[in-house]
Design a protein around this motif. Sequence first.
Motif, short mmCIF file in Angstrom:
data_model
loop_
_atom_site.label_atom_id
_atom_site.label_comp_id
_atom_site.label_asym_id
_atom_site.label_seq_id
_atom_site.Cartn_x
_atom_site.Cartn_y
_atom_site.Cartn_z
N GLN A 94 -7.65 0.43 -0.26
CA GLN A 94 -7.92 -1.01 0.24
C GLN A 94 -9.57 -0.58 1.10
O GLN A 94 -10.27 -1.72 1.05
CB GLN A 94 -6.86 -0.98 1.62
N THR A 152 0.89 -1.30 -0.13
CA THR A 152 0.01 -0.16 -0.11
C THR A 152 0.84 1.28 -0.23
O THR A 152 0.59 2.39 -0.80
CB THR A 152 -0.95 -0.05 1.38
N ASP A 190 -6.10 -1.84 -4.76
CA ASP A 190 -5.61 -2.14 -3.42
C ASP A 190 -6.57 -3.11 -3.09
O ASP A 190 -7.63 -2.86 -2.36
CB ASP A 190 -5.38 -0.99 -2.69
N GLU A 191 -6.22 -4.31 -3.12
CA GLU A 191 -7.11 -5.54 -2.73
C GLU A 191 -8.46 -5.45 -2.94
O GLU A 191 -9.11 -5.48 -2.13
CB GLU A 191 -6.80 -5.54 -1.25
MG LIG Z 1 -2.15 -2.80 2.25
#
Ligand SMILES: [Mg+2]
Length: 326
Positions: free
Chosen positions: A90, A50, A166-167
């Motif tokens: 995220q 991240t 992000d994810e």
């Molecule tokens: Mg992360």
Amino acid sequence: MDMIVTEDLCKTFPGRSGRGGPVEAVKHVNLRVKQGEIFGFLGPNGAGKTTTMRMLTTLLPPSGGKARVVGYDLAREAGKIRQKIGYVSQKGGCYDLATGYENLVLQGRLYGLSKAAAVKKADELVRVLHLEEYCHRKVKTYSGGQRRHIDLGMGVMHDPALLFLDEPTTGLDPTSRANFWDEIRRLCERGITVFLTTHYLDEADSLCDTICIMDHGTVAAQGTVLELKRQVAGDIITIGMAPDAFGRAEALLRPRADVKELRRADGLLKLYVEAGEKALPEILPLLVEENIAVTTVEMTRVSLDEVFLKMTGRSLLDEDRKEAAV
Ligand SMILES: [Mg+2]
Ligand SMILES: Nc1ncnc2c1ncn2[C@@H]1O[C@H](COP(=O)(O)OP(=O)(O)OP(=O)(O)O)[C@@H](O)[C@H]1O
């Protein structure tokens, strides 16, 4: 063209007095992301994924090193980069009290689209991302997967050349994850380059063209999925045959340059080869010529977890299980 090139990118967070020293979150990272690819950024919790992504999206100034993103210099041309990229964090970023559709239009307006252009683009994304069923309900009523789809839509409202995710699929069920992958592939077919982080190895394996494995702030390995697997052991060919044939088969196959290792296990002969798809069509006729009756043949590819284990000495699956147990 390269969409991202980094050179010794670093980030050190200053420590707070009495709460430990500085954190070297990203250490001399060199990445290369090509136009049109899906680039997977893997690594255990705290590896620096991240942090790297936040630097590349201009949200966090690097402590050292250089980067070019979409052809622009990260230090001097952050404004131009922002126009060309989309970022889905995220945590996601929809307003709960608005509908998904309103979120899309608002996002377009924030990027400077006219009302008419924002509505046109939102209508297009509703079709492309299959949002029809729920996009006119308030986001607070959505399932996790539905939210992630709206997040994805918001990330591409301004037609970015490069999309950071992000994810994107953490917490989704297997069907929603598979649907999400299809949407990402579809975006990619429309010319968008995708940079995503994930903890799911099967996801990285089936979705990504190139993979970078991060560990403790550094790059442990980078390459295509196939290249990474071949660095470790390539493919495994498992052959079943009559017990009295093993000796002859071993004598025949052991001298081959492409056979790295040969083992007998559970009444089967296991061959570790560089490229199974090339070795198998050569090996089978050799056995037939030697009058060895082959009863079963199976070819398996080395998993990404084995790659991670070899590169870092730890299993990413173990990290995931630890996380799941918390
Ligand atoms: Mg992360
Ligand atoms: N603002 C901050 N101040 C101090 N340390 C930070 C800060 N942000 C991140 N870190 C630390 O930097 C390291 C890398 O964190 P980062 O969020 O980049 O990891 P990650 O690979 O994204 O992990 P995850 O898979 O859990 O999302 C961690 O040790 C984290 O605690």
